[in-house]
Design a protein around this motif. Sequence first.
Motif, short mmCIF file in Angstrom:
data_model
loop_
_atom_site.label_atom_id
_atom_site.label_comp_id
_atom_site.label_asym_id
_atom_site.label_seq_id
_atom_site.Cartn_x
_atom_site.Cartn_y
_atom_site.Cartn_z
N ASP A 345 0.84 -1.18 0.00
CA ASP A 345 0.00 0.00 0.00
C ASP A 345 0.88 1.24 0.00
OD1 ASP A 345 1.06 -0.19 2.51
OD2 ASP A 345 -0.82 0.05 3.60
N GLY A 346 0.26 2.41 -0.05
CA GLY A 346 0.97 3.66 0.09
C GLY A 346 2.00 3.90 -1.00
N LEU A 347 3.12 4.49 -0.60
CA LEU A 347 4.17 4.85 -1.54
C LEU A 347 4.75 3.64 -2.24
CD1 LEU A 347 6.02 7.21 -2.58
CD2 LEU A 347 7.59 6.59 -0.74
N MET A 348 5.00 2.55 -1.50
CA MET A 348 5.58 1.36 -2.11
C MET A 348 4.62 0.73 -3.11
SD MET A 348 8.61 1.10 -1.16
CE MET A 348 8.83 -0.46 -1.99
N GLY A 349 3.33 0.85 -2.87
CA GLY A 349 2.37 0.34 -3.83
C GLY A 349 2.45 1.06 -5.17
N ARG A 350 2.68 2.37 -5.12
CA ARG A 350 2.83 3.11 -6.37
C ARG A 350 4.12 2.71 -7.10
NH1 ARG A 350 -0.11 7.87 -7.39
NH2 ARG A 350 -1.77 8.25 -5.88
N PHE A 351 5.18 2.44 -6.34
CA PHE A 351 6.40 1.95 -6.98
C PHE A 351 6.18 0.56 -7.56
CE2 PHE A 351 8.90 5.12 -4.48
CZ PHE A 351 9.62 5.62 -5.54
N GLN A 352 5.42 -0.26 -6.87
CA GLN A 352 5.17 -1.62 -7.35
C GLN A 352 4.40 -1.59 -8.67
OE1 GLN A 352 2.63 -4.03 -4.82
NE2 GLN A 352 3.93 -5.81 -5.15
N ARG A 353 3.53 -0.62 -8.83
CA ARG A 353 2.75 -0.49 -10.06
C ARG A 353 3.44 0.41 -11.09
NH1 ARG A 353 -0.99 0.06 -5.87
NH2 ARG A 353 -0.98 2.33 -6.09
N TYR A 354 4.67 0.81 -10.82
CA TYR A 354 5.46 1.64 -11.73
C TYR A 354 4.74 2.94 -12.06
CZ TYR A 354 9.18 -1.73 -12.45
OH TYR A 354 10.25 -2.55 -12.26
N GLU A 355 4.14 3.53 -11.04
CA GLU A 355 3.48 4.83 -11.22
C GLU A 355 4.40 5.99 -10.88
OE1 GLU A 355 -0.95 3.08 -9.98
OE2 GLU A 355 0.01 4.66 -8.79
N LEU A 356 5.54 5.72 -10.24
CA LEU A 356 6.46 6.78 -9.83
C LEU A 356 7.86 6.46 -10.33
CD1 LEU A 356 5.38 7.25 -6.09
CD2 LEU A 356 4.60 8.56 -8.06
N ASP A 357 8.64 7.53 -10.50
CA ASP A 357 10.05 7.38 -10.87
C ASP A 357 10.94 7.32 -9.63
OD1 ASP A 357 9.64 7.41 -13.67
OD2 ASP A 357 9.36 9.58 -13.60
N PHE A 358 10.71 8.23 -8.70
CA PHE A 358 11.45 8.20 -7.44
C PHE A 358 10.66 8.99 -6.41
CE2 PHE A 358 12.89 12.13 -9.30
CZ PHE A 358 13.14 12.98 -8.23
N ALA A 359 11.12 8.97 -5.18
CA ALA A 359 10.42 9.62 -4.08
C ALA A 359 11.18 10.86 -3.65
CB ALA A 359 10.25 8.67 -2.90
N GLN A 360 10.43 11.86 -3.22
CA GLN A 360 11.05 13.09 -2.69
C GLN A 360 11.35 12.98 -1.21
OE1 GLN A 360 8.21 15.85 -5.34
NE2 GLN A 360 9.57 17.03 -4.04
N ASN A 361 11.16 11.83 -0.65
CA ASN A 361 11.54 11.59 0.74
C ASN A 361 12.19 10.21 0.83
OD1 ASN A 361 8.36 11.05 0.52
ND2 ASN A 361 9.27 9.51 1.83
#
Length: 698
Positions: A345-361
Motif C-alpha cells: 500500500d501507500g508509496l511502495m504500492g505506487r512503486f510496485q505499479r510503476y506509477e512513480l520514478d522516485f520519491a522526494q523523501n
Amino acid sequence: MLNSKKLCILTVYCTFVIAAAKSNEFASTARPDNLTAEEEFTADGAGIDDAKIYMEYFHWHGVHNINLIVCPKDVATSTAHYKLDSLVHQFMANGFSIRIFNGQDYDEESDSAHNNTTSPSSTTSPIQQLTFGPPRTFRSDNATRRPLRLHLPALTYKSGFLLLQYASPCALNVLQWAAASENNYFTPNRFWLLHTNDSTHNSLLDDEDIFLPPDGEVRVIVQPLGVNYFAMWDVYKVAAEKPLRRTALGVPQMKNVNDLLQALRSFGSAISYRQNLEGITFKTGLVIAFPDLFTNIEDVSLRHIDTISKVNNRLTIELANRLNIHFNTHQVDNYGWHQPNGSFDGLMGRFQRYELDFAQNAIFMRLDRIALVDFVAETFRIRAGIMFRQPPLSAVANIFAMPFGRDVWIAILLLMIFTIGIFIVELIYSPHTHHIDMLDCVVFVWGAMCQQGFYANLINRSTRIIIFTTFVSTLFLYTSFSANIVALLQSPSDAIQTLSDLTQSPLEIGVQDTVYNKIYFNESTDPVTNHLHRKKIAPKGENIFMRPAVGMEKMRTGLFAYQVELQAGYQIISNTFSEPEKCGLMELEPFQLPMIAIPTRKNFPYKELFRRQLRWQREVGLMNREELKWFPQKPKCEGGVGGFVSIGITECRYALRIFGFGLLLSAFSFLLEVAMTYIWNLVEHLIRNKKLDELNGY
C-alpha cells in the motif's frame, strides 16, 4: 615442496606459450585466400589493431568479462569471419573471459508470453490481471523486432559489451531490446562499445526506442574502411524523446592505442558531462503521514510533523536545481507496507505499479522493499526510542536513610549509647533527688535527636551540661539531615538504565501511532524487547498507540514512558517542558531502525546520476546543514533541580510507616499495660483474700 612449486609454475608458463603459439598458428592458417587489396589491408592490420583498441579500452575501465554480440549476416563473408576469429583469439590470449552472443537468437517463449500478456483472456480475474512488473515497452513484430535471449542479471562486477556493425537491423534490434524499460542494460557497470565503418550511422541511434540513458557507458568507435585511423564518440540521450548527444573523445583521427589512452585520460568521467537534464519532468511521491496537522513543507515551526519528508524534500529540491529537472509530485499518506495478498500500500504500492520514478523523501531500507525499488543514497538515521523521565528518588528508595552514610549512622548510634550511659551514671550518683528512671534517659536522647524538649527539671549542673551539649550536637545533625532531605525530594533517580529495568518498573508505556512501530515490535528477535512487548505493550491493544503530543504530555505529568521518534520528542520537550522537567530525561532504543534512503523504481535510467549528486550533498555539508535545521537536538538540563516540587504520599510513605508503626506499638503497649495492671490487681486481690482467710482461721 620447492621443486613442486617450480614445476607448477613451469607447467603454467608452458601452457600459456603453447596457447599463444596455437593462437598465432590459427591466425595464420585461418586467413582466407583470394582477398582483394582492401580486404588484405583490413585482415592484416586493421583487425589486429581493432583487438588492441578494444582490449585497451576495456582494460582502462577495469573490465575482464566481454560479451561479444554478433549478428550472422555481419560475419557472412570469409573476411568478416576471419576477422571475428582473430578477434576472439586475441581476447582469449590476453586473459579476457569472452562470451559470444548471437544477435538473432530469439526467445520464442518470451515472445509468446509477451503476446499473451498484451491480450489477457476474459476469464482472468482482476487480481490476476494486475501485474506488478515493469511496463513492457519492447514492441515485437516477429520480423526484425523480436525478444532476445540476451537476459542479463543484475551483476555488481563490471562487464563489457562489444557490438560489431551496429547499423544492421539485427544489431539495432539488440539495442532496442537492451534499451527497453523492462531491461535497461545500459548501466554504469556495463561498458558498451559500438563499432561501425560509417560515421553517418550515428543518426540511427536517434530512434526513440533506443534510449541511451545518462547513466550508461556507451561509446561508438568509427573506423572507415581502407584507413589506418579511427574516432571514438561518447553518446547518450537526456530522455528517450530527446536527440542523441555526441561528444568526441580525443582527436578526430586517432592512429594507435596511445592516442586512445590519452583521449580517455583527458575525457575523464562521462557522467560529469551529463548534469543538465534540460528540464524533463519526473513523477515523484511525497509522504505526508499526518495530513491533519501538516501545514507546509517548509514550516520550521512544526518541524516535528513529518520530519522525514521535510528534511529529505530539501535534498531533492537541491537535486532538481543541480540537474535542471522538474517534479510532478503525488502525495500519499503511508510509506507502504506488505499486505497479505502480496501487494504493497501507500508509496511502495505506487512503486510496485510503476506509477512513480522516485520519491522526494527517504524510506527505510528493508528486504521486502529492495525487491521493488532501488535505493540510490542513504540520507539520515532515524532513531525511535522509549523516552521517559527517571522516577523521583523518593519513589524508588528510602530517602530518609540516604542523607547520611553508613559510618555516620553508626557514629550517631554510638553517640546515643554513650550519652545514655553518661546520663544514667550522672543520675545514679547525683546528690539531688529526682524521679527519672533509665527509660527516661533513652526518651531524652531520642527526643534530643528529633529536636524535642525535656520535661524534667534537673538541678545538678553536670546533668544540665550533658543536656545542653546533646541538644547542640543534635541540632547540627538535624540541620544537615533536613537540608539533604529537601535536595533528595527534588532529585531524579538512576534506577532505570536498561530495557529490563523499564519492564520491571512501575512506569506505564505508550507508543507513537506509526505503522513501523507495530511492525518492528513484532519482528524484533531481541528477547528483552519481546519481553517488554508481551508484558507492557501487547496487553493494551490499540489503546497504547497515541499521537506524540498526548504521549509526551503524559510523560511530563506522571510516571509514563513513551516510544517516539526522538527528533519529534525533542521538539515537543523544547516547546512544553520547563527547565527543571528536562532534567532526568532518559531514552532507550528497543530496536535499531535501518537507514533511510531515497528510493527509485527498478531499472531507473538516472540512478547513478542521482546517487552522485546526493553523495556530493553529503560531502559538501548540505545534508549536515539540513539535519541541524530540521532535527531538534536533545534538550540540555540547564535549570538544575530548582523550582517548586509537590510532595505526595509516595514521598511521605516511610514517614507514614513510622507513624503507623508507632501507633501499633502504642496500642500494643496500652493493651500490655492494661493486661499487666489487671493481672497485678488480680494477684493483689488473691493475696489479700488469702491473708484474710488465714486471719479468719481457714
